[in-house]
Design an enzyme around this catalytic site. Sequence first.
Site, PDB file in Angstrom:
ATOM      1  N   ASP A 186       0.824  -1.204   0.000  1.00  0.00           N
ATOM      2  CA  ASP A 186       0.000   0.000   0.000  1.00  0.00           C
ATOM      3  C   ASP A 186       0.865   1.263   0.000  1.00  0.00           C
ATOM      4  O   ASP A 186       2.018   1.234   0.413  1.00  0.00           O
ATOM      5  CB  ASP A 186      -0.878   0.050   1.262  1.00  0.00           C
ATOM      6  CG  ASP A 186      -2.011  -0.965   1.218  1.00  0.00           C
ATOM      7  OD1 ASP A 186      -2.014  -1.819   0.316  1.00  0.00           O
ATOM      8  OD2 ASP A 186      -2.885  -0.894   2.098  1.00  0.00           O
ATOM      9  N   ASP A 187       0.248   2.343  -0.447  1.00  0.00           N
ATOM     10  CA  ASP A 187       0.746   3.726  -0.289  1.00  0.00           C
ATOM     11  C   ASP A 187       1.811   4.154  -1.294  1.00  0.00           C
ATOM     12  O   ASP A 187       2.375   5.236  -1.155  1.00  0.00           O
ATOM     13  CB  ASP A 187       1.285   3.994   1.127  1.00  0.00           C
ATOM     14  CG  ASP A 187       0.226   3.793   2.202  1.00  0.00           C
ATOM     15  OD1 ASP A 187      -0.933   3.485   1.846  1.00  0.00           O
ATOM     16  OD2 ASP A 187       0.564   3.931   3.391  1.00  0.00           O
ATOM     17  N   HIS A 231      -6.184   3.136  -3.964  1.00  0.00           N
ATOM     18  CA  HIS A 231      -6.023   3.392  -2.520  1.00  0.00           C
ATOM     19  C   HIS A 231      -6.303   4.876  -2.232  1.00  0.00           C
ATOM     20  O   HIS A 231      -5.647   5.473  -1.387  1.00  0.00           O
ATOM     21  CB  HIS A 231      -4.606   2.995  -2.107  1.00  0.00           C
ATOM     22  CG  HIS A 231      -4.417   2.775  -0.628  1.00  0.00           C
ATOM     23  ND1 HIS A 231      -5.303   2.099   0.171  1.00  0.00           N
ATOM     24  CD2 HIS A 231      -3.413   3.153   0.218  1.00  0.00           C
ATOM     25  CE1 HIS A 231      -4.858   2.063   1.415  1.00  0.00           C
ATOM     26  NE2 HIS A 231      -3.721   2.710   1.470  1.00  0.00           N
ATOM     27  N   HIS A 259      -5.071   9.709   0.220  1.00  0.00           N
ATOM     28  CA  HIS A 259      -4.843   8.996   1.488  1.00  0.00           C
ATOM     29  C   HIS A 259      -4.945   9.986   2.652  1.00  0.00           C
ATOM     30  O   HIS A 259      -4.083  10.027   3.547  1.00  0.00           O
ATOM     31  CB  HIS A 259      -3.462   8.334   1.476  1.00  0.00           C
ATOM     32  CG  HIS A 259      -3.339   7.129   2.362  1.00  0.00           C
ATOM     33  ND1 HIS A 259      -3.188   7.214   3.718  1.00  0.00           N
ATOM     34  CD2 HIS A 259      -3.338   5.808   2.092  1.00  0.00           C
ATOM     35  CE1 HIS A 259      -3.085   6.003   4.236  1.00  0.00           C
ATOM     36  NE2 HIS A 259      -3.193   5.120   3.263  1.00  0.00           N
ATOM     37  N   HIS A 285       4.022  -2.266   2.936  1.00  0.00           N
ATOM     38  CA  HIS A 285       4.043  -0.931   2.338  1.00  0.00           C
ATOM     39  C   HIS A 285       5.359  -0.737   1.589  1.00  0.00           C
ATOM     40  O   HIS A 285       6.415  -1.051   2.141  1.00  0.00           O
ATOM     41  CB  HIS A 285       3.910   0.134   3.426  1.00  0.00           C
ATOM     42  CG  HIS A 285       2.581   0.089   4.133  1.00  0.00           C
ATOM     43  ND1 HIS A 285       2.316  -0.810   5.133  1.00  0.00           N
ATOM     44  CD2 HIS A 285       1.456   0.817   3.964  1.00  0.00           C
ATOM     45  CE1 HIS A 285       1.078  -0.632   5.554  1.00  0.00           C
ATOM     46  NE2 HIS A 285       0.527   0.347   4.866  1.00  0.00           N
TER      47      HIS A 285
END
Length: 257
Positions: free
Chosen positions: A73-74, A123, A127, A218
């Site tokens: 993620d991210d 995502h 964020h 991540h």
Amino acid sequence: MLTHRLNTTLLILGVFLWLVVRLFYPVNPVFPVAIFLLWLFFTVMGSFSIRWNYHLYARHENPASPDVALTFDDGPTEYTPRVLDLLKEFNRKATFFLIGRQVEKYPGLVQRMLAEGHTVGNHTWSHARNTGFLNAGEMEAEIRACDRAIQAVTARKVKFYRPPFGVTNPSVKKAVQKTGHNVMGWSVRSLDTVIPEEGKILERIFRSLRPGKVILLHDTSQKSVNVLREVLKELERRSLRAVPLDELFNLKAYEEI
Ligand SMILES: [Zn+2]
């Protein structure tokens, strides 16, 4: 499993029952307060625990699969090339949940992900820290903006969505109902952005590493890159394949456009 709808129905029933009973008997006023506090407790816990499927249905693992899924993620970030290099070295495929504005910064990395057989998902655009407090319209705009950013560099419309921080609520539910994404959770949370020691992160992962599991990592630090190398070695030792989520769940990762 307790859902938000069921929890709220129980709250309304409880208060109604209390109102009826108190017409005939003296009932302690603590009762409605207690059931409200219970409702609140489960609502807060359910909002932070995507695995409960409290607000919406998300996929977390597939016990029928012989493989595992690595998810990042991210990103993309400056660390993403190292993650991609390692995945290539060990010949394992992963799924990347991308932040829209990072996609704009590193379009070439997103193209590399697809070229090397990985899957990408949404995502949100930014964020945002307050993502749990956005209304349904704002949430939908966050999701659609990320979709557009990915589509601009890959010519693909993604089907998978993972909520930032794993937070779900009625706004997220409404937004994904409109956008039509499949919501993806995880079953092994490495806490690689929280725990400072690589050894402890690895302990958490290895403790629950079994076929069918979805591992959350991540691509945002050298620590996570180091952790990934050890995870890949362990997968090799156990002869476990790592496959993208579309393969693990037998779902389409992209929509026809
Ligand atoms: Zn995130």
